[in-house]
Design a protein around this motif. Structure first.
Motif, PDB file in Angstrom:
ATOM      1  N   ARG A 108       0.833  -1.218   0.000  1.00  0.00           N
ATOM      2  CA  ARG A 108       0.000   0.000   0.000  1.00  0.00           C
ATOM      3  C   ARG A 108       0.861   1.260   0.000  1.00  0.00           C
ATOM      4  O   ARG A 108       0.435   2.308  -0.471  1.00  0.00           O
ATOM      5  CB  ARG A 108      -0.904   0.006   1.221  1.00  0.00           C
ATOM      6  CG  ARG A 108      -2.014  -0.983   1.148  1.00  0.00           C
ATOM      7  CD  ARG A 108      -2.908  -0.878   2.363  1.00  0.00           C
ATOM      8  NE  ARG A 108      -3.945  -1.891   2.283  1.00  0.00           N
ATOM      9  CZ  ARG A 108      -4.401  -2.571   3.310  1.00  0.00           C
ATOM     10  NH1 ARG A 108      -3.934  -2.330   4.509  1.00  0.00           N
ATOM     11  NH2 ARG A 108      -5.326  -3.473   3.135  1.00  0.00           N
ATOM     12  N   HIS A 109       2.077   1.165   0.527  1.00  0.00           N
ATOM     13  CA  HIS A 109       2.948   2.333   0.641  1.00  0.00           C
ATOM     14  C   HIS A 109       3.959   2.443  -0.494  1.00  0.00           C
ATOM     15  O   HIS A 109       4.735   3.394  -0.527  1.00  0.00           O
ATOM     16  CB  HIS A 109       3.687   2.307   1.986  1.00  0.00           C
ATOM     17  CG  HIS A 109       2.765   2.302   3.166  1.00  0.00           C
ATOM     18  ND1 HIS A 109       2.016   3.391   3.522  1.00  0.00           N
ATOM     19  CD2 HIS A 109       2.460   1.327   4.057  1.00  0.00           C
ATOM     20  CE1 HIS A 109       1.291   3.105   4.587  1.00  0.00           C
ATOM     21  NE2 HIS A 109       1.539   1.844   4.937  1.00  0.00           N
ATOM     22  N   VAL A 110       3.950   1.488  -1.414  1.00  0.00           N
ATOM     23  CA  VAL A 110       4.896   1.507  -2.529  1.00  0.00           C
ATOM     24  C   VAL A 110       4.349   2.409  -3.632  1.00  0.00           C
ATOM     25  O   VAL A 110       3.167   2.354  -3.974  1.00  0.00           O
ATOM     26  CB  VAL A 110       5.140   0.074  -3.064  1.00  0.00           C
ATOM     27  CG1 VAL A 110       5.977   0.102  -4.317  1.00  0.00           C
ATOM     28  CG2 VAL A 110       5.818  -0.770  -1.998  1.00  0.00           C
ATOM     29  N   ARG A 111       5.214   3.267  -4.182  1.00  0.00           N
ATOM     30  CA  ARG A 111       4.831   4.168  -5.272  1.00  0.00           C
ATOM     31  C   ARG A 111       5.273   3.577  -6.609  1.00  0.00           C
ATOM     32  O   ARG A 111       6.177   2.747  -6.673  1.00  0.00           O
ATOM     33  CB  ARG A 111       5.504   5.530  -5.076  1.00  0.00           C
ATOM     34  CG  ARG A 111       5.044   6.266  -3.833  1.00  0.00           C
ATOM     35  CD  ARG A 111       5.735   7.620  -3.704  1.00  0.00           C
ATOM     36  NE  ARG A 111       7.166   7.581  -3.935  1.00  0.00           N
ATOM     37  CZ  ARG A 111       8.084   7.339  -3.002  1.00  0.00           C
ATOM     38  NH1 ARG A 111       7.713   7.091  -1.776  1.00  0.00           N
ATOM     39  NH2 ARG A 111       9.360   7.342  -3.301  1.00  0.00           N
ATOM     40  N   ASP A 137       4.944 -11.041  -6.230  1.00  0.00           N
ATOM     41  CA  ASP A 137       4.963 -10.363  -4.936  1.00  0.00           C
ATOM     42  C   ASP A 137       4.125  -9.088  -5.051  1.00  0.00           C
ATOM     43  O   ASP A 137       4.320  -8.294  -5.974  1.00  0.00           O
ATOM     44  CB  ASP A 137       6.403 -10.022  -4.543  1.00  0.00           C
ATOM     45  CG  ASP A 137       6.521  -9.586  -3.099  1.00  0.00           C
ATOM     46  OD1 ASP A 137       5.776  -8.674  -2.692  1.00  0.00           O
ATOM     47  OD2 ASP A 137       7.367 -10.156  -2.388  1.00  0.00           O
ATOM     48  N   PRO A 138       3.182  -8.848  -4.129  1.00  0.00           N
ATOM     49  CA  PRO A 138       2.325  -7.657  -4.233  1.00  0.00           C
ATOM     50  C   PRO A 138       3.107  -6.347  -4.165  1.00  0.00           C
ATOM     51  O   PRO A 138       2.696  -5.340  -4.744  1.00  0.00           O
ATOM     52  CB  PRO A 138       1.361  -7.795  -3.060  1.00  0.00           C
ATOM     53  CG  PRO A 138       1.918  -8.820  -2.168  1.00  0.00           C
ATOM     54  CD  PRO A 138       2.824  -9.672  -2.979  1.00  0.00           C
ATOM     55  N   ALA A 143       4.742  -1.577  -7.425  1.00  0.00           N
ATOM     56  CA  ALA A 143       5.758  -0.666  -7.948  1.00  0.00           C
ATOM     57  C   ALA A 143       5.745  -0.642  -9.476  1.00  0.00           C
ATOM     58  O   ALA A 143       6.147   0.356 -10.077  1.00  0.00           O
ATOM     59  CB  ALA A 143       7.136  -1.074  -7.451  1.00  0.00           C
ATOM     60  N   GLU A 144       5.282  -1.699 -10.121  1.00  0.00           N
ATOM     61  CA  GLU A 144       5.296  -1.769 -11.574  1.00  0.00           C
ATOM     62  C   GLU A 144       4.035  -1.222 -12.219  1.00  0.00           C
ATOM     63  O   GLU A 144       4.051  -0.860 -13.387  1.00  0.00           O
ATOM     64  CB  GLU A 144       5.516  -3.225 -12.016  1.00  0.00           C
ATOM     65  CG  GLU A 144       6.911  -3.723 -11.704  1.00  0.00           C
ATOM     66  CD  GLU A 144       7.085  -5.198 -12.035  1.00  0.00           C
ATOM     67  OE1 GLU A 144       6.075  -5.882 -12.312  1.00  0.00           O
ATOM     68  OE2 GLU A 144       8.235  -5.660 -12.007  1.00  0.00           O
TER      69      GLU A 144
END
Length: 156
Positions: A108-111, A137-138, A143-144
């Motif tokens: 949730r915190h990955v941009r 991996d979620p 990120a992608e």
């Protein structure tokens, strides 16, 4: 005890009995007993004075709870690694297919376009290269993709 064995102490006692003599041996034995008794009383008085001044008990069985060896980092890590409550993954599952709540929360915190994932505490951060994560991996998926899919049941 300084290299003295029971046999050596017995030999010293026999030699002392011969040198001192049977008449004076009882007097010296009484002096030795009095000295040991006064030493024991001195230790007890000193301990009680120290307990009163410090405000805590100095009995060894009460200090077991304050054993500093329980805070040994090697022991803490060993206990954490051998934790009986940890559920081992099934032998058919690969590590990439096991998704935990922590991984979803980190996703949730990955941009978009983020190269590293920062985990751990502020005092001991860990940088993980997102490209090194498994393809399913979620955190890598988040990120992608430009618009990461909602992970909870909120209406947009």
């Amino acid at each position: 005890m300084f290299g003295l064995t029971l046999e050596k102490l017995f030999l010293v006692a026999v030699l002392a009995g011969i040198v001192i003599g049977p008449q004076r041996l009882t007097v010296y034995a009484q002096h030795l007993a009095g000295t040991v008794r006064s030493l024991r009383d001195f230790i007890d008085k000193t301990r009680s004075d120290a307990e009163r001044d410090i405000g805590i008990s100095l009995h060894p069985h009460e200090w077991e709870s304050l054993d500093l060896r329980q805070y040994d980092p090697r022991r803490i890590v060993s206990d954490a690694l051998h934790d009986a409550t940890a559920v081992p993954p099934s032998p058919t599952a690969t590590p990439a297919t096991i998704v935990t709540d922590e991984m979803i929360d980190q996703a949730r915190h990955v941009r978009f376009g983020q190269k590293y994932l920062i985990t751990g505490t502020a005092a001991h951060p860990r940088r993980i290269l997102i490209e090194a994560l498994a393809h399913d991996d979620p955190r890598r998926i988040a990120a992608e993709t430009r618009d990461s899919p909602p992970t909870d049941n909120t209406v947009q």
